[in-house]
Design a protein around this motif. Structure first.
Motif, PDB file in Angstrom:
ATOM      1  N   ILE A  96      -7.947  15.734  41.988  1.00  0.00           N
ATOM      2  CA  ILE A  96      -7.961  14.504  43.323  1.00  0.00           C
ATOM      3  C   ILE A  96      -7.627  15.164  44.481  1.00  0.00           C
ATOM      4  N   VAL A  97      -6.535  15.883  44.545  1.00  0.00           N
ATOM      5  CA  VAL A  97      -5.950  16.517  45.870  1.00  0.00           C
ATOM      6  C   VAL A  97      -7.242  17.314  46.215  1.00  0.00           C
ATOM      7  N   ARG A  98      -7.873  18.246  45.527  1.00  0.00           N
ATOM      8  CA  ARG A  98      -9.018  19.038  45.886  1.00  0.00           C
ATOM      9  C   ARG A  98      -9.979  18.087  46.603  1.00  0.00           C
ATOM     10  N   ALA A  99     -10.415  16.913  45.742  1.00  0.00           N
ATOM     11  CA  ALA A  99     -11.687  16.440  46.330  1.00  0.00           C
ATOM     12  C   ALA A  99     -11.245  15.627  47.740  1.00  0.00           C
ATOM     13  N   VAL A 109     -20.443  20.367  47.980  1.00  0.00           N
ATOM     14  CA  VAL A 109     -19.329  20.836  47.570  1.00  0.00           C
ATOM     15  C   VAL A 109     -18.130  19.698  47.217  1.00  0.00           C
ATOM     16  N   ARG A 110     -18.388  18.519  48.216  1.00  0.00           N
ATOM     17  CA  ARG A 110     -17.326  17.638  48.222  1.00  0.00           C
ATOM     18  C   ARG A 110     -17.866  16.536  46.702  1.00  0.00           C
ATOM     19  N   THR A 115     -16.653  14.771  41.413  1.00  0.00           N
ATOM     20  CA  THR A 115     -17.378  14.674  40.165  1.00  0.00           C
ATOM     21  C   THR A 115     -16.236  15.232  39.025  1.00  0.00           C
ATOM     22  N   LEU A 116     -15.676  16.214  39.294  1.00  0.00           N
ATOM     23  CA  LEU A 116     -14.638  16.780  38.536  1.00  0.00           C
ATOM     24  C   LEU A 116     -13.330  16.124  38.409  1.00  0.00           C
ATOM     25  N   ALA A 117     -13.168  15.597  39.616  1.00  0.00           N
ATOM     26  CA  ALA A 117     -11.732  14.469  39.576  1.00  0.00           C
ATOM     27  C   ALA A 117     -11.913  13.131  38.813  1.00  0.00           C
ATOM     28  N   LEU A 118     -13.392  12.737  39.128  1.00  0.00           N
ATOM     29  CA  LEU A 118     -13.323  11.323  38.191  1.00  0.00           C
ATOM     30  C   LEU A 118     -13.591  11.658  36.915  1.00  0.00           C
TER      31      LEU A 118
END
Length: 500
Positions: A96-99, A109-110, A115-118
């Motif tokens: 989430i921090v990265r997103a 990229v965003r 997608t990874l955070a969710l």
């Protein structure tokens, strides 16, 4: 577990434990080791790496500090599924921090980051449904802090943009309300769970000492105050370091919820309802936030104390110069000495409270001898055998330990009206033909009893939650097959030849 009824319960832990090699007991303990020694430190390292402006020694110290709290987090949060959701939470927060990280990046990229955070957030929900509230406490401040500048710019673009924002907000509220309506029964049982008030001053002291807040463990001394002190130092940098602000807010929310759970039964205490108003379930959120702030505190200590330029030459005291050159390493050494030192007695009590049948906090249902007995009869019984017994006396473990089917695999009252009736009338097996009808319909041919005192200690029997008749089946309807200590396996003879 629920006789085919559609009942929700977090199954992520059970699914992984079942897929691991060996029996259920081995798989469950192996999963504890993997989560403790691998998943938790990797998740914390990933989270701290995303939060920190620099890595190196500070990252190593922060990851090491997280090791002093993982045992209470995983072992003393009431249930393993919830403990699993807490252990994987840092990894989800890292993504989430990265997103939401500021800066101009491409849409692809965003989108990939989100997608990874969710996906990671969904993983925590698979582990335990309460993770949605954990993510709201610690993750929502990160999203709001990063999103406010974007929303301000979008709001200033005109009526169309504002209409879109309002429509998106309305849609989000509708989805949230729909999810709450679907889960209304589960949410109602959680929010209405009865929980007595606790001592607020005890809770505040536990925050300073990083106590698990689940039982009365000793020693109550502030040996782990280093984490608290570093967290306060890190939080004090909120004016200068923008990333600190979201963590200060999230940690403060966790602290308020913890105090609400400790306080008297007044309306605002309902806010702690998603955690069954249990301090031990909220404490990990506060601890996680404090670990992030403590690591920032280490970074601040390095900035404040590390020598530069002429300060190195001016400091002629070699020991002081050595400490100042290696501030993170010094803090790490202090933490490795202080935390285990005061936690040694506590760790022993933690293990006893969980694994020692004579000291288990909530009582045990098996003694060592009874466990051997269950394994032995598991090899003697036919593959299609089904056993009747009070699940609070250890009979439920025939299924998980020995692979023998039981009519009642868990302690709560079954959802099936038929099986609930049987639990209240099993002692009428000689006089009420319906008892045998139900037993024959389910293929039950054996009965398990344990005559030990139901105190959760002697012999491992606990007081039943319901169905006291399950412990009173008359011997006139039974024939002894095998026994060890107070535990006995019987063949049911009053209902025909189903046990042959």
């Amino acid at each position: 577990m629920y006789d085919g009824m559609a009942v929700y319960y977090p199954t992520g832990w059970h699914a992984v434990a079942a897929l691991l090699p060996g029996d259920v007991v081995t798989g469950a303990n192996l999963l504890v080791v993997v989560l403790t020694a691998l998943v938790w430190p990797l998740g914390m390292a990933a989270l701290l790496r995303e939060v920190l402006s620099e890595a190196g020694g500070v990252l190593a110290v922060g990851t090491a500090l997280s090791g002093s709290v993982v045992s209470p987090l995983l072992l003393l949060t009431s249930v393993w599924p919830y403990g699993m959701s807490v252990v994987v939470l840092p990894g989800a927060l890292a993504l989430i921090v990265r997103a939401v990280r500021a800066g101009r990046v491409g849409a692809r990229v965003r989108a990939a980051a989100w997608t990874l955070a969710l996906g990671a957030s969904f993983g925590t929900l698979i582990a335990h449904g309460a993770a949605v509230f954990n993510l709201a406490v610690l993750g929502l401040p990160l999203i709001v802090t990063a999103g406010l500048p974007v929303l301000r710019r979008a709001w200033g673009r005109g009526v169309a943009a504002r209409t879109g924002l309002l429509a998106a907000t309305a849609l989000g509220l509708i989805i949230l309300a729909g999810g709450a309506w679907i889960m209304r029964r589960s949410l109602a049982s959680v929010f209405n769970y009865p929980r007595g008030a606790a001592n607020i001053w005890e809770t505040l002291f536990a925050v300073v000492t990083d106590h698990p807040l689940l039982a009365s463990f000793t020693p109550w001394i502030p040996g782990n105050i280093l984490v608290f002190a570093l967290a306060v130092w890190g939080a004090a940098a909120w004016r200068r370091i923008e990333a600190v602000r979201a963590w200060v807010v999230g940690t403060a929310i966790a602290l308020v919820l913890l105090l609400l759970a400790s306080g008297p039964a007044w309306p605002l205490r309902a806010l702690a309802g998603p955690w069954y108003t249990q301090r031990a379930r909220i404490m990990p959120l506060l601890t996680l936030g404090m670990l992030v702030l403590a690591t920032i505190g280490v970074q601040e200590a390095q900035r404040r104390w590390s020598p530069v330029g002429t300060a190195i030459a001016a400091d002629r005291r070699k020991w002081a110069l050595l400490l100042r050159r290696h501030v993170p390493a010094t803090i790490l050494i202090v933490s490795l000495i202080a935390a285990p030192g005061w936690r040694w007695g506590l760790r022993i009590e933690l293990l006893e409270a969980i694994h020692d049948p004579e000291r288990a906090s909530y009582g045990a249902m098996l003694s060592d001898g009874e466990l051997d007995f269950i394994r032995r009869i598991g090899e003697e019984l036919p593959e299609d055998a089904v056993v009747l017994g009070d699940p609070s006396n250890g009979s439920a473990y025939l299924w998980s330990v020995a692979g023998v089917h039981v009519l009642y695999p868990s302690r709560p009252k079954p959802s099936s009206t038929e099986l609930a009736w049987l639990g209240e009338n099993a002692d009428q097996i000689d006089t009420d033909p319906r008892v045998c009808e139900i037993l024959n319909r389910h293929g039950v041919g054996y009965y398990y009893s344990d005559d030990a005192e139901p105190d959760g200690l002697t012999g491992g029997v606990r007081e039943p939650l319901w169905g006291e008749a399950l412990a009173r089946v008359p011997h006139s309807a039974l024939e002894e097959v095998d026994s060890q200590g107070d535990a006995t396996l019987w063949r049911i003879t009053a209902c025909g030849d189903e046990g042959d």
